[in-house]
Design a protein around this motif. Structure first.
Motif, PDB file in Angstrom:
ATOM      1  N   ARG A 172       0.961  -1.076   0.109  1.00 47.63           N
ATOM      2  CA  ARG A 172       0.236   0.045   0.092  1.00 47.63           C
ATOM      3  C   ARG A 172       0.978   1.200   0.186  1.00 47.63           C
ATOM      4  NH1 ARG A 172      -4.370  -0.098   4.509  1.00 47.63           N
ATOM      5  NH2 ARG A 172      -5.145  -1.440   2.936  1.00 47.63           N
TER       6      ARG A 172
ATOM      7  N   SER B 245      -8.117   8.100  -5.394  1.00 45.35           N
ATOM      8  CA  SER B 245      -8.423   7.520  -4.362  1.00 45.35           C
ATOM      9  C   SER B 245      -9.220   6.249  -4.909  1.00 45.35           C
ATOM     10  CB  SER B 245      -9.404   7.987  -3.380  1.00 45.35           C
ATOM     11  OG  SER B 245      -9.834   7.438  -2.380  1.00 45.35           O
TER      12      SER B 245
ATOM     13  N   GLU C  10      -9.925   3.211  -2.331  1.00 41.71           N
ATOM     14  CA  GLU C  10     -10.400   2.305  -1.295  1.00 41.71           C
ATOM     15  C   GLU C  10     -11.741   3.141  -0.601  1.00 41.71           C
ATOM     16  OE1 GLU C  10      -6.988   2.554   1.475  1.00 41.71           O
ATOM     17  OE2 GLU C  10      -6.336   0.631   0.636  1.00 41.71           O
TER      18      GLU C  10
ATOM     19  N   SER D 147     -14.349   1.193   0.633  1.00 41.72           N
ATOM     20  CA  SER D 147     -15.047   0.220   1.604  1.00 41.72           C
ATOM     21  C   SER D 147     -15.628   0.841   2.829  1.00 41.72           C
ATOM     22  CB  SER D 147     -14.548  -1.110   1.594  1.00 41.72           C
ATOM     23  OG  SER D 147     -14.236  -1.760   0.268  1.00 41.72           O
TER      24      SER D 147
END
Length: 158
Positions: A43, A131, A133, A135
Motif C-alpha cells: 500500500r 483514491s 479504497e 469500502s
C-alpha cells in the motif's frame, strides 16, 4: 474418425494443462522471483495509473478557495444523479445579487466513474481523484460534501 478427434482433443487439453503446471511449478520452486504483489502489503508504494478514475474531488487552494461557480453543468451531465449542487444568492459589494455554491453533494455510492461531470465543467472545478479504497460499513459515509466549510470562489473565475 470420431475417436481420432476425441483422443486428439484429450491430448491437446492435457498438453496445455501440463504446460501451465510447468510454469506454476517453476515459480513455486523459485520463490525469489515473485511475479505478483500482495495488495495490503504494498500500500505504501502503490501508485495508480494517470488515467485511473477513483472519485470526484474538488481541489481547494491554500486560501480555501475553489473554482466552482455553481453553474450545475456537472449535475446535468451526470447520467444517474450522483451530484447535487445547492446554490445561494450572495450580495456583491456593488449591491447586485450573484449565484454562489452553498453545498456540493457527491454520492459516491451512485457514481459510475464515467468522468462526464468533469468533462462538462466549464471552470475545471472538479477532477477525478486517485483514491480507490471506498469500502465502508455505513452507506451514509459515501455521501460527501466536496466544498470545504467556509470556502469561496477564486478571484477571476466566472
Amino acid at each position: 474418425m470420431f475417436l481420432k478427434e476425441y483422443f486428439g482433443s484429450i491430448y491437446r487439453s492435457a498438453r496445455s494443462l501440463l504446460k501451465g503446471m510447468k510454469l506454476t511449478g517453476y515459480y513455486f520452486t523459485h520463490p525469489k522471483e515473485i511475479q505478483t504483489e500482495e495488495y495490503p502489503d504494498n500500500r505504501a508504494t502503490l501508485t495508480m495509473f494517470d488515467r485511473f478514475k477513483g472519485e470526484v474531488t474538488m481541489p481547494h487552494n491554500e486560501n480555501n478557495e475553489h473554482r466552482c461557480t455553481g453553474c450545475q453543468a456537472c449535475e446535468i451531465a451526470c447520467p444517474n444523479g450522483t451530484i447535487k449542487i445547492i446554490t445561494k444568492q450572495e450580495l456583491q459589494p456593488d449591491g447586485k445579487k450573484k449565484k454562489a455554491i452553498d453545498t456540493f453533494v457527491y454520492h459516491l455510492e451512485l457514481c459510475t466513474m464515467c468522468n462526464m461531470c468533469v468533462l462538462a465543467c466549464p471552470s475545471d472545478a472538479i477532477v477525478m481523484g486517485q483514491s480507490f479504497e471506498h469500502s465502508v460499513y455505513d452507506k451514509r459515509q459515501l455521501k460527501k460534501v466536496l466544498n470545504q466549510p467556509g470556502s469561496k470562489i477564486m478571484e477571476g473565475v466566472e
